[in-house]
Design a protein around this motif. Structure first.
Motif, PDB file in Angstrom:
ATOM      1  N   SER A  82      10.433 -12.775  19.518  1.00 43.77           N
ATOM      2  CA  SER A  82      10.875 -13.462  20.729  1.00 43.77           C
ATOM      3  C   SER A  82      11.762 -14.655  20.401  1.00 43.77           C
ATOM      4  O   SER A  82      12.767 -14.912  21.081  1.00 43.77           O
ATOM      5  CB  SER A  82       9.669 -13.919  21.553  1.00 43.77           C
ATOM      6  OG  SER A  82       8.918 -12.813  22.009  1.00 43.77           O
ATOM      7  N   GLU A  83      11.394 -15.394  19.366  1.00 40.62           N
ATOM      8  CA  GLU A  83      12.185 -16.569  18.977  1.00 40.62           C
ATOM      9  C   GLU A  83      13.569 -16.143  18.497  1.00 40.62           C
ATOM     10  O   GLU A  83      14.578 -16.780  18.817  1.00 40.62           O
ATOM     11  CB  GLU A  83      11.465 -17.341  17.880  1.00 40.62           C
ATOM     12  CG  GLU A  83      12.161 -18.630  17.447  1.00 40.62           C
ATOM     13  CD  GLU A  83      12.215 -19.675  18.550  1.00 40.62           C
ATOM     14  OE1 GLU A  83      13.173 -20.483  18.555  1.00 40.62           O
ATOM     15  OE2 GLU A  83      11.311 -19.681  19.404  1.00 40.62           O
ATOM     16  N   LEU A  84      13.649 -15.063  17.724  1.00 39.39           N
ATOM     17  CA  LEU A  84      14.941 -14.594  17.230  1.00 39.39           C
ATOM     18  C   LEU A  84      15.817 -14.075  18.368  1.00 39.39           C
ATOM     19  O   LEU A  84      17.024 -14.315  18.401  1.00 39.39           O
ATOM     20  CB  LEU A  84      14.729 -13.508  16.177  1.00 39.39           C
ATOM     21  CG  LEU A  84      14.158 -13.993  14.838  1.00 39.39           C
ATOM     22  CD1 LEU A  84      13.805 -12.824  13.933  1.00 39.39           C
ATOM     23  CD2 LEU A  84      15.148 -14.924  14.133  1.00 39.39           C
ATOM     24  N   LEU A  85      15.224 -13.369  19.315  1.00 40.06           N
ATOM     25  CA  LEU A  85      15.995 -12.898  20.468  1.00 40.06           C
ATOM     26  C   LEU A  85      16.509 -14.070  21.297  1.00 40.06           C
ATOM     27  O   LEU A  85      17.652 -14.054  21.786  1.00 40.06           O
ATOM     28  CB  LEU A  85      15.133 -11.979  21.339  1.00 40.06           C
ATOM     29  CG  LEU A  85      14.849 -10.581  20.782  1.00 40.06           C
ATOM     30  CD1 LEU A  85      13.898  -9.825  21.697  1.00 40.06           C
ATOM     31  CD2 LEU A  85      16.147  -9.800  20.602  1.00 40.06           C
ATOM     32  N   SER A  86      15.669 -15.089  21.451  1.00 40.96           N
ATOM     33  CA  SER A  86      16.085 -16.285  22.180  1.00 40.96           C
ATOM     34  C   SER A  86      17.237 -16.983  21.463  1.00 40.96           C
ATOM     35  O   SER A  86      18.192 -17.449  22.089  1.00 40.96           O
ATOM     36  CB  SER A  86      14.896 -17.239  22.332  1.00 40.96           C
ATOM     37  OG  SER A  86      15.290 -18.452  22.935  1.00 40.96           O
ATOM     38  N   PRO A 137      24.309 -18.317  19.393  1.00 39.26           N
ATOM     39  CA  PRO A 137      24.784 -17.168  18.604  1.00 39.26           C
ATOM     40  C   PRO A 137      25.249 -17.530  17.199  1.00 39.26           C
ATOM     41  O   PRO A 137      25.035 -16.765  16.257  1.00 39.26           O
ATOM     42  CB  PRO A 137      25.944 -16.622  19.449  1.00 39.26           C
ATOM     43  CG  PRO A 137      25.672 -17.113  20.832  1.00 39.26           C
ATOM     44  CD  PRO A 137      25.009 -18.439  20.672  1.00 39.26           C
ATOM     45  N   GLU A 138      25.886 -18.683  17.057  1.00 41.10           N
ATOM     46  CA  GLU A 138      26.366 -19.081  15.735  1.00 41.10           C
ATOM     47  C   GLU A 138      25.206 -19.300  14.764  1.00 41.10           C
ATOM     48  O   GLU A 138      25.271 -18.901  13.598  1.00 41.10           O
ATOM     49  CB  GLU A 138      27.213 -20.356  15.843  1.00 41.10           C
ATOM     50  CG  GLU A 138      28.563 -20.132  16.520  1.00 41.10           C
ATOM     51  CD  GLU A 138      29.427 -21.379  16.476  1.00 41.10           C
ATOM     52  OE1 GLU A 138      29.023 -22.363  15.807  1.00 41.10           O
ATOM     53  OE2 GLU A 138      30.500 -21.369  17.112  1.00 41.10           O
ATOM     54  N   LYS A 139      24.155 -19.906  15.253  1.00 44.35           N
ATOM     55  CA  LYS A 139      22.986 -20.134  14.395  1.00 44.35           C
ATOM     56  C   LYS A 139      22.311 -18.804  14.050  1.00 44.35           C
ATOM     57  O   LYS A 139      21.842 -18.604  12.927  1.00 44.35           O
ATOM     58  CB  LYS A 139      22.001 -21.078  15.094  1.00 44.35           C
ATOM     59  CG  LYS A 139      20.853 -21.536  14.210  1.00 44.35           C
ATOM     60  CD  LYS A 139      19.983 -22.569  14.909  1.00 44.35           C
ATOM     61  CE  LYS A 139      20.637 -23.926  14.933  1.00 44.35           C
ATOM     62  NZ  LYS A 139      19.685 -24.977  15.417  1.00 44.35           N
ATOM     63  N   TYR A 140      22.287 -17.887  15.041  1.00 42.56           N
ATOM     64  CA  TYR A 140      21.696 -16.575  14.760  1.00 42.56           C
ATOM     65  C   TYR A 140      22.525 -15.822  13.715  1.00 42.56           C
ATOM     66  O   TYR A 140      21.966 -15.173  12.821  1.00 42.56           O
ATOM     67  CB  TYR A 140      21.602 -15.736  16.034  1.00 42.56           C
ATOM     68  CG  TYR A 140      20.858 -14.425  15.811  1.00 42.56           C
ATOM     69  CD1 TYR A 140      19.471 -14.376  15.863  1.00 42.56           C
ATOM     70  CD2 TYR A 140      21.545 -13.257  15.512  1.00 42.56           C
ATOM     71  CE1 TYR A 140      18.792 -13.188  15.629  1.00 42.56           C
ATOM     72  CE2 TYR A 140      20.875 -12.063  15.273  1.00 42.56           C
ATOM     73  CZ  TYR A 140      19.490 -12.034  15.340  1.00 42.56           C
ATOM     74  OH  TYR A 140      18.815 -10.858  15.086  1.00 42.56           O
ATOM     75  N   ASP A 141      23.838 -15.922  13.813  1.00 42.18           N
ATOM     76  CA  ASP A 141      24.687 -15.254  12.827  1.00 42.18           C
ATOM     77  C   ASP A 141      24.472 -15.825  11.434  1.00 42.18           C
ATOM     78  O   ASP A 141      24.552 -15.104  10.429  1.00 42.18           O
ATOM     79  CB  ASP A 141      26.159 -15.370  13.225  1.00 42.18           C
ATOM     80  CG  ASP A 141      26.517 -14.441  14.378  1.00 42.18           C
ATOM     81  OD1 ASP A 141      25.683 -13.577  14.723  1.00 42.18           O
ATOM     82  OD2 ASP A 141      27.622 -14.579  14.933  1.00 42.18           O
ATOM     83  N   LYS A 142      24.193 -17.122  11.373  1.00 39.89           N
ATOM     84  CA  LYS A 142      23.885 -17.740  10.079  1.00 39.89           C
ATOM     85  C   LYS A 142      22.590 -17.171   9.526  1.00 39.89           C
ATOM     86  O   LYS A 142      22.480 -16.856   8.338  1.00 39.89           O
ATOM     87  CB  LYS A 142      23.769 -19.264  10.243  1.00 39.89           C
ATOM     88  CG  LYS A 142      23.535 -20.011   8.940  1.00 39.89           C
ATOM     89  CD  LYS A 142      23.489 -21.509   9.178  1.00 39.89           C
ATOM     90  CE  LYS A 142      23.297 -22.266   7.863  1.00 39.89           C
ATOM     91  NZ  LYS A 142      23.214 -23.736   8.068  1.00 39.89           N
TER      92      LYS A 142
END
Length: 636
Positions: A372-376, A382-387
């Motif tokens: 859930s945290e990763l989906l959020s 998005p930039e932090k998720y891509d990192k």
């Protein structure tokens, strides 16, 4: 007073415990301190209804005292204490736990009392480092104290003693050093401080001990250079060693994000901020608190055998396991953090968990929280998720294909791939949302690099329809596609896998008629190239390119490349069934037809050149480049 004997089974258990149950001698201090904490908890409970106790929670403490000359370690508490009968029952019979009995009674009263000890054997871990143990204790409400003493399995004595207040002193005489063991290190204050910080830092009551401090004071004299002389002055101060209340036990309103991040950096030795902090406070059949961190970068040893996955596991503030891998699925092995629960079923040594319902419940809940945290994060930053994805995306993909795809459904929305839309990373969900109604499949092109994947000739027909293509550039990607098979009802289809489902009925009929006309040539080429391909076909996917290589069956061209990279015979044996596809509308095909009608030897050379070119485009190694060069020169 005559020495009393342990029962026969207690003797055997004591010997087993000292030599087998505990794998690390240093945990003896954890066990003794845990018992002291339990004793204080019991008196705290009594104080709720008995004003005679005369102590508030702030008055309770545990003290550790070292005496190098006497070679003793003493752990003292001002808890509930023991009577002579308690000593007989709790210390004279190994594995009889007063804490367990007390906890059971409190559960009947439905009171929330948190007791660490359950098995009654932790006290005897003292014999791993001691050759003699004395316990001086005075029970609350009693005027006299008693002393229990033992040198091990030979037995014990109980005598009268003096103690000014209720509580217990455990006095351990440390064994002499041997060639194999340095017991004297346990008499060093730095070592004891280290053990307290590691195993008992979050015991709820202050653990105090004397600490030496050295200051340099001026003597009033000056040296030859005229500078004031100084001399060291050492003094001893009593200090509280443990933190008592761990950061994860505090309310969210009491702990800032900056404090959580600093705790992560200090605890897990990372210089960079985590991309996410997850806090859990679960109550119910299994109660626990957790503080988890998703790192921004993988440690240097993450993909090596040296990396130790898992969460630090505590039971009521006492460290049980430094890395409990069972609390995390393999796909989330990068997550760091701590879990603290009073409800865990521990084995007799408190070093290993029993694999039971509580553990599985916590692990399942944490898995959902992490997802859930990763989906959020995907949506909010998005930039932090891509990192994060740059560091751990491959691990998520391995999680999809691992255990025969058991986690595929859970992980599929976390996946990201490069896309022809803007050559940036995209999720399957976003890809599906952009699909026009006319598009039947999710298309992907697999190759060893982004440039090669984007340049595959088979992309041309898909692009001509205006459809988006995912680029698979990691070895694991096509295995992911085979496990997933579809997303939201749309099949994942490789551009190199044959029929792309893009032709109209009229086009199919035209292709069928063309195939009938060209069948003699195709059969000739199939026989000519029988050692390199299993079939030769006319391609509907090629627009401007003359030739390409596809496959039939379950082993794709990229899978072949992956297996080829593995040392040993398996890499040579597992190969795709290559299919040479020709563009019937390309001038080269016309030249091939003329050679077939007029010069079969020239036709063979053209066929071999085209097959080699298709291999090169697909990233398949060419075994005989000299023969290829000779064919090219022969055609010029």
């Amino acid at each position: 007073m005559a020495k009393k004997q342990f029962k026969a089974e207690s003797k055997r258990l004591l010997d087993l415990m000292i030599n087998s149950i505990y794998t690390h001698k240093e945990i003896f201090l954890r066990e003794i301190i845990s018992n002291a904490s339990d004793a204080i908890d019991k008196l705290c409970y009594i104080a709720l209804t008995d004003e005679k106790v005369g102590k508030s929670r702030d008055d309770f403490r545990i003290r550790v005292t070292l005496d190098k000359e006497a070679r003793t370690i003493t752990v003292s508490d001002n808890g509930v204490g023991m009577t002579r009968a308690d000593m007989e029952e709790n210390l004279g019979v190994i594995a009889h736990s007063g804490s367990l009995k007390f906890k059971s009674e409190m559960e009947k009263d439905e009171e929330g009392v948190d007791i660490i000890g359950q098995f009654g054997v932790g006290f005897y871990s003292a014999f791993m480092v001691s050759d003699n143990v004395k316990v001086v204790s005075r029970a609350y409400g009693e005027e006299t104290a008693s002393q229990w003493e033992s040198s091990g399995a030979d037995g014990y004595t109980i005598t009268d003693a003096q103690r000014p207040e209720p509580g217990t002193d455990v006095i351990m005489h440390v064994k002499p050093d041997t060639e194999d063991e340095n017991y004297s290190e346990f008499l060093e204050s730095w070592k004891i401080r280290e053990l307290i910080k590691r195993y008992s830092d979050y015991v709820r009551f202050p653990i105090r001990m004397d600490v030496e401090h050295t200051e340099y004071k001026e003597t009033g004299e000056k040296d030859e250079h005229g500078h004031p002389k100084t001399e060291p002055v050492t003094h001893v101060e009593e200090e509280t060693i443990n933190s008592m209340v761990p950061i994860w036990q505090r309310m969210k309103s009491q702990v800032s994000d900056a404090e959580c991040i600093q705790f992560y950096k200090d605890r897990f030795h990372d210089y960079e901020d985590p991309v996410a902090v997850i806090r859990v406070n679960a109550e119910g059949l299994t109660s626990y608190k957790a503080m988890l961190f998703i790192p921004s970068k993988a440690p240097y040893d993450f993909y090596s055998r040296d990396f130790k996955p898992g969460l630090a596991l505590y039971s009521s503030g006492v460290l049980i396991m430094e890395n409990c891998a069972d609390l995390l699925p393999e796909c989330f092995r990068f997550v760091r953090g701590v879990v603290d629960s009073p409800d865990l079923s521990l084995n007799i040594s408190r070093e290993i968990l029993q694999h039971d319902r509580q553990l599985k419940t916590i692990a399942g809940n944490l898995e959902n929280k992490i997802k859930s945290e990763l989906l959020s994060l995907q949506t909010s930053d998005p930039e932090k998720y891509d990192k994060f994805w740059e560091s751990f995306g491959r691990q998520i993909k391995y999680g999809v294909v691992g255990d025969y795809g058991m986690k595929a459904e859970m992980l599929r929305d976390l996946l990201k791939f490069h896309s022809s839309a803007d050559e940036k990373l995209t999720t399957l969900k976003d890809y599906a949302a952009r699909m026009p109604e006319s598009q039947k499949y999710i298309y992907y092109a697999a190759a060893e690099s982004l440039r090669t994947a984007a340049g595959l000739p088979q992309n041309e027909q898909v692009r001509s329809k205006g459809y988006e293509i995912l680029y698979f550039v990691e070895d694991v990607d096509e295995f992911v596609a085979q496990i997933l098979r579809e997303y939201e009802g749309k099949e994942l289809r490789s551009v190199t896998g044959g029929d792309l489902g893009l032709d109209s009925d009229e086009e199919r009929q035209e292709q069928k008629e063309t195939l009938e006309q060209k069948k003699p040539l195709l059969d000739f080429l199939k026989d000519t190239l029988s050692g390199d391909v299993v079939d030769v076909k006319l391609s509907a996917a090629l627009v401007s390119s003359a030739v390409c290589m596809s496959y039939e069956g379950d082993i794709t061209l990229e899978m072949e490349r992956y297996f080829r990279s593995i040392p040993g015979e398996a890499g040579d044996k597992i190969k795709a069934r290559h299919v040479l596809e020709l563009n019937p509308n390309h001038p080269v095909f016309a030249a091939l037809e003329r050679a077939y009608d007029e010069d079969r030897e020239r036709c063979v050379k053209i066929a071999r050149v085209l097959c080699t070119q298709a291999k090169l485009l697909a990233g398949i190694p060419v075994e005989d480049l000299a023969a290829y060069t000779e064919d090219v020169c022969g055609l010029i």
